[in-house]
Design an enzyme around this catalytic site. Structure first.
Site, PDB file in Angstrom:
ATOM      1  N   ARG A 118       0.804  -1.238   0.000  1.00  0.00           N
ATOM      2  CA  ARG A 118       0.000   0.000   0.000  1.00  0.00           C
ATOM      3  C   ARG A 118       0.831   1.280   0.000  1.00  0.00           C
ATOM      4  O   ARG A 118       0.374   2.336   0.405  1.00  0.00           O
ATOM      5  CB  ARG A 118      -0.977   0.029   1.176  1.00  0.00           C
ATOM      6  N   LYS A 140       2.361  11.793 -10.600  1.00  0.00           N
ATOM      7  CA  LYS A 140       1.464  10.948 -11.410  1.00  0.00           C
ATOM      8  C   LYS A 140       2.222   9.685 -11.801  1.00  0.00           C
ATOM      9  O   LYS A 140       3.343   9.764 -12.307  1.00  0.00           O
ATOM     10  CB  LYS A 140       1.022  11.680 -12.685  1.00  0.00           C
ATOM     11  N   GLU A 182       8.270  20.501 -24.350  1.00  0.00           N
ATOM     12  CA  GLU A 182       7.643  20.654 -23.019  1.00  0.00           C
ATOM     13  C   GLU A 182       8.279  21.816 -22.246  1.00  0.00           C
ATOM     14  O   GLU A 182       7.616  22.462 -21.428  1.00  0.00           O
ATOM     15  CB  GLU A 182       7.765  19.347 -22.219  1.00  0.00           C
ATOM     16  N   LYS A 224       7.005  23.601 -12.925  1.00  0.00           N
ATOM     17  CA  LYS A 224       6.177  22.423 -12.637  1.00  0.00           C
ATOM     18  C   LYS A 224       5.906  22.333 -11.131  1.00  0.00           C
ATOM     19  O   LYS A 224       4.791  22.014 -10.698  1.00  0.00           O
ATOM     20  CB  LYS A 224       6.858  21.153 -13.145  1.00  0.00           C
ATOM     21  N   GLU A 234      -5.104  18.190 -10.111  1.00  0.00           N
ATOM     22  CA  GLU A 234      -5.607  18.673 -11.403  1.00  0.00           C
ATOM     23  C   GLU A 234      -7.072  19.103 -11.352  1.00  0.00           C
ATOM     24  O   GLU A 234      -7.886  18.713 -12.186  1.00  0.00           O
ATOM     25  CB  GLU A 234      -5.377  17.624 -12.499  1.00  0.00           C
ATOM     26  N   ARG A 238      -3.373  22.814 -13.004  1.00  0.00           N
ATOM     27  CA  ARG A 238      -2.561  21.731 -13.582  1.00  0.00           C
ATOM     28  C   ARG A 238      -3.044  21.353 -14.985  1.00  0.00           C
ATOM     29  O   ARG A 238      -2.267  20.897 -15.812  1.00  0.00           O
ATOM     30  CB  ARG A 238      -2.551  20.510 -12.645  1.00  0.00           C
ATOM     31  N   ASN A 242      -1.670  20.830 -20.166  1.00  0.00           N
ATOM     32  CA  ASN A 242      -2.099  20.099 -21.373  1.00  0.00           C
ATOM     33  C   ASN A 242      -2.102  20.975 -22.617  1.00  0.00           C
ATOM     34  O   ASN A 242      -2.622  20.572 -23.658  1.00  0.00           O
ATOM     35  CB  ASN A 242      -3.495  19.502 -21.160  1.00  0.00           C
ATOM     36  N   HIS A 245      -1.695  19.515 -26.023  1.00  0.00           N
ATOM     37  CA  HIS A 245      -1.779  18.062 -25.874  1.00  0.00           C
ATOM     38  C   HIS A 245      -3.046  17.453 -26.481  1.00  0.00           C
ATOM     39  O   HIS A 245      -3.028  16.300 -26.878  1.00  0.00           O
ATOM     40  CB  HIS A 245      -1.665  17.668 -24.396  1.00  0.00           C
ATOM     41  N   HIS A 249      -2.247  14.618 -28.827  1.00  0.00           N
ATOM     42  CA  HIS A 249      -2.664  13.225 -28.608  1.00  0.00           C
ATOM     43  C   HIS A 249      -3.436  12.705 -29.816  1.00  0.00           C
ATOM     44  O   HIS A 249      -3.264  11.551 -30.217  1.00  0.00           O
ATOM     45  CB  HIS A 249      -3.543  13.104 -27.355  1.00  0.00           C
ATOM     46  N   HIS A 262       6.095  12.085 -28.747  1.00  0.00           N
ATOM     47  CA  HIS A 262       5.060  12.847 -28.036  1.00  0.00           C
ATOM     48  C   HIS A 262       5.316  14.365 -28.136  1.00  0.00           C
ATOM     49  O   HIS A 262       4.437  15.136 -28.518  1.00  0.00           O
ATOM     50  CB  HIS A 262       5.030  12.380 -26.582  1.00  0.00           C
TER      51      HIS A 262
HETATM   52  P1  NAD Z   1      10.970   6.693 -22.489  1.00  0.00           P
HETATM   53  O1  NAD Z   1      10.973   6.496 -21.041  1.00  0.00           O
HETATM   54  O2  NAD Z   1      10.374   5.625 -23.332  1.00  0.00           O
HETATM   55  O3  NAD Z   1      12.446   6.970 -22.996  1.00  0.00           O
HETATM   56  C1  NAD Z   1      12.686   7.133 -24.379  1.00  0.00           C
HETATM   57  C2  NAD Z   1      13.872   6.288 -24.851  1.00  0.00           C
HETATM   58  O4  NAD Z   1      15.062   6.923 -24.428  1.00  0.00           O
HETATM   59  C3  NAD Z   1      13.908   4.878 -24.276  1.00  0.00           C
HETATM   60  O5  NAD Z   1      14.289   3.985 -25.289  1.00  0.00           O
HETATM   61  C4  NAD Z   1      15.005   4.943 -23.205  1.00  0.00           C
HETATM   62  O6  NAD Z   1      15.655   3.719 -23.036  1.00  0.00           O
HETATM   63  C5  NAD Z   1      15.926   5.979 -23.796  1.00  0.00           C
HETATM   64  N1  NAD Z   1      16.713   6.737 -22.833  1.00  0.00           N
HETATM   65  C6  NAD Z   1      16.285   7.227 -21.642  1.00  0.00           C
HETATM   66  N2  NAD Z   1      17.252   7.981 -21.102  1.00  0.00           N
HETATM   67  C7  NAD Z   1      18.303   7.951 -21.944  1.00  0.00           C
HETATM   68  C8  NAD Z   1      19.579   8.548 -21.932  1.00  0.00           C
HETATM   69  N3  NAD Z   1      19.952   9.376 -20.955  1.00  0.00           N
HETATM   70  N4  NAD Z   1      20.414   8.294 -22.967  1.00  0.00           N
HETATM   71  C9  NAD Z   1      20.022   7.498 -23.988  1.00  0.00           C
HETATM   72  N5  NAD Z   1      18.809   6.922 -24.072  1.00  0.00           N
HETATM   73  C10 NAD Z   1      17.966   7.152 -23.050  1.00  0.00           C
HETATM   74  O7  NAD Z   1      10.198   8.050 -22.907  1.00  0.00           O
HETATM   75  P2  NAD Z   1      10.023   9.467 -22.200  1.00  0.00           P
HETATM   76  O8  NAD Z   1       9.786  10.405 -23.307  1.00  0.00           O
HETATM   77  O9  NAD Z   1      11.068   9.755 -21.200  1.00  0.00           O
HETATM   78  O10 NAD Z   1       8.670   9.287 -21.367  1.00  0.00           O
HETATM   79  C11 NAD Z   1       7.433   9.053 -21.992  1.00  0.00           C
HETATM   80  C12 NAD Z   1       6.473   8.539 -20.936  1.00  0.00           C
HETATM   81  O11 NAD Z   1       6.335   9.515 -19.918  1.00  0.00           O
HETATM   82  C13 NAD Z   1       5.075   8.269 -21.453  1.00  0.00           C
HETATM   83  O12 NAD Z   1       4.675   6.979 -21.041  1.00  0.00           O
HETATM   84  C14 NAD Z   1       4.212   9.332 -20.803  1.00  0.00           C
HETATM   85  O13 NAD Z   1       2.897   8.866 -20.542  1.00  0.00           O
HETATM   86  C15 NAD Z   1       4.968   9.580 -19.527  1.00  0.00           C
HETATM   87  N6  NAD Z   1       4.725  10.909 -18.944  1.00  0.00           N
HETATM   88  C16 NAD Z   1       4.346  10.954 -17.643  1.00  0.00           C
HETATM   89  C17 NAD Z   1       4.110  12.175 -17.039  1.00  0.00           C
HETATM   90  C18 NAD Z   1       3.732  12.243 -15.587  1.00  0.00           C
HETATM   91  O14 NAD Z   1       3.365  13.309 -15.111  1.00  0.00           O
HETATM   92  N7  NAD Z   1       3.849  11.147 -14.860  1.00  0.00           N
HETATM   93  C19 NAD Z   1       4.271  13.360 -17.762  1.00  0.00           C
HETATM   94  C20 NAD Z   1       4.674  13.282 -19.082  1.00  0.00           C
HETATM   95  C21 NAD Z   1       4.901  12.041 -19.670  1.00  0.00           C
HETATM   96  N1  GLY Z   2       2.284  16.108 -17.467  1.00  0.00           N
HETATM   97  C1  GLY Z   2       1.109  16.685 -16.976  1.00  0.00           C
HETATM   98  C2  GLY Z   2       1.009  16.668 -15.492  1.00  0.00           C
HETATM   99  O1  GLY Z   2       1.915  16.313 -14.797  1.00  0.00           O
HETATM  100  O2  GLY Z   2      -0.013  17.029 -14.993  1.00  0.00           O
END
Ligand code: NAD
Ligand code: GLY
Length: 356
Positions: A118, A140, A182, A224, A234, A238, A242, A245, A249, A262
């Site tokens: 939990r 998130k 971003e 942020k 949100e 917050r 978007n 977005h 999306h 993205h």
């Molecule tokens: P990712 O985590 O898939 O990373 C992209 C690629 O880069 C992967 O192949 C990874 O292995 C590689 N990589 C990572 N760091 C590296 C480095 N330093 N050097 C070389 N390669 C590297 O993609 P991302 O763009 O980081 O994240 C996308 C995800 O984030 C989505 O699932 C999205 O939903 C999520 N997201 C979450 C929030 C939130 O608030 N929680 C906000 C925005 C996005």
């Molecule tokens: N990436 C949008 C949020 O964190 O709310």
């Protein structure tokens, strides 16, 4: 190193932003308590797992769970692998998950930490620009289902976030540029001074010069942090994150997540939203041109591809989570640094979809 505090409902946590943080077991290592499970992907583990040696020194029980990389790996099956790795480690309620990777690893490992017994502590160590300026901050977490992205998840604030901008040196060009979209977003929606600074430093950022990069990440994280402190769940501000977005999306979905990263889709979406803001006289003319100029200098596209099916995009936009009472609700600009959420008519959106 700069420490930015994020206030939230359950207290506050630090975001350490600097260079060389992974290689030195500095202040942040004190957030690793109990048994420690490092969660990473194959690419990032190959590059950076060994650099965590100093931080893990003195921790008697630690293990790594290395998952395949890619958005299609952000699944309940891999979430379960993390949970099983925690069981195998003998993790108790005082254990820590250390998420080392991009947003995929951060979201999935964070969600495992939210659920195991939990809720146990998670320390986020983001290694993509997108994760450093957005995903790792704000609590998130979640995974995708076949039916859609991030359909299962929880709010689970990290104990600390460790942003080492040196890790960005190995990020491929497209991932890096997508992350810059971003960064621009924060300037566009709430920080006009930051936007002007980005215009001044665009060439340095495109060239990944360390000083400019460090400042861009710090100022993005500060933005942020302020948004999360004001509206963790949100209910209001917050949602402004978007910006671009809803269009983005729809574009990602219409192109089967293959054509655009993205951030690339978000850049086009921000440009469309800025043009719509002018069309509706929410803002003075010139704002969209200014935004486009900055995005283009950072190597991002701002136009829809000529053959893109606009009616399909409109149908997809109707499915957005922000919509209410059948209306499409979009984040629009009142100027550089000021954003609002406004319901829009399909015909208004069709106007900005017209080919130039
Ligand atoms: P990712 O985590 O898939 O990373 C992209 C690629 O880069 C992967 O192949 C990874 O292995 C590689 N990589 C990572 N760091 C590296 C480095 N330093 N050097 C070389 N390669 C590297 O993609 P991302 O763009 O980081 O994240 C996308 C995800 O984030 C989505 O699932 C999205 O939903 C999520 N997201 C979450 C929030 C939130 O608030 N929680 C906000 C925005 C996005
Ligand atoms: N990436 C949008 C949020 O964190 O709310």
């Amino acid at each position: 190193m700069k420490v930015i505090k994020v206030r939230h409902g359950g207290g506050e946590y630090p975001v350490y932003v600097g260079q060389g943080l992974l290689g030195t077991a500095s202040a942040w290592a004190r957030h690793l308590r109990g048994r420690v499970l490092v969660v990473s992907d194959e690419t990032v583990a190959g590059l950076y797992l060994s650099r965590l040696g100093g931080a893990l020194e003195g921790i008697r029980h630690h293990q790594a769970a290395i998952l395949p990389d890619g958005e299609d790996q952000k699944t309940l099956a891999n979430w379960q692998r993390v949970i099983e790795a925690l069981v195998e480690l003998g993790a108790q309620r005082d254990a820590t998950v250390l998420a080392l990777g991009g947003g995929v690893i951060g979201d999935m490992a964070g969600f495992a930490a939210a659920c195991y017994m939990r809720g146990i502590r998670v320390v986020q160590v983001p290694t993509t620009l997108l994760a450093q300026v957005d995903a790792a901050v704000g609590g998130k977490t979640g995974v995708n289902l076949a039916a859609g992205k991030n359909l299962v998840g929880a709010f689970h604030a990290p104990s600390a976030v460790v942003v080492d901008v040196d890790t960005l040196a190995t990020l491929d060009d497209r991932e890096y540029r997508a992350g810059l979209a971003e960064v621009v977003k924060y300037g566009a929606i709430r920080d006009a001074a930051f936007f002007a600074w980005l215009e001044q430093e665009a060439d340095a950022l495109a060239a990944r010069l360390p000083d400019a990069l460090l400042e861009a990440v710090q100022r993005s994280v500060s933005n942020k942090a302020e948004v999360v402190a004001a509206d963790e769940r949100e209910a209001g501000e917050r949602a402004l994150l978007n910006f671009g977005h809803t269009f983005g999306h729809a574009l990602e979905t219409a192109t089967d997540y293959r054509r655009y990263r993205h951030g690339e889709a978000v850049a086009i979406g921000m440009s469309l939203a800025a043009r719509l803001s002018e069309l509706l006289s929410l803002t003075i003319p010139g704002v969209a041109a200014r935004l486009d100029a900055l995005l283009q200098r950072l190597g991002l596209e701002t136009q829809l591809a000529p053959g893109q099916d606009r009616e399909q995009l409109l149908s997809l936009m109707r499915l957005d989570k922000k919509n209410q009472a059948e209306q499409i609700r979009l984040v629009l600009l009142e100027g550089i640094g000021r954003a609002v959420v406004r319901p829009c008519e399909p015909d208004e959106i069709r106007e900005v979809f017209k080919e130039p």
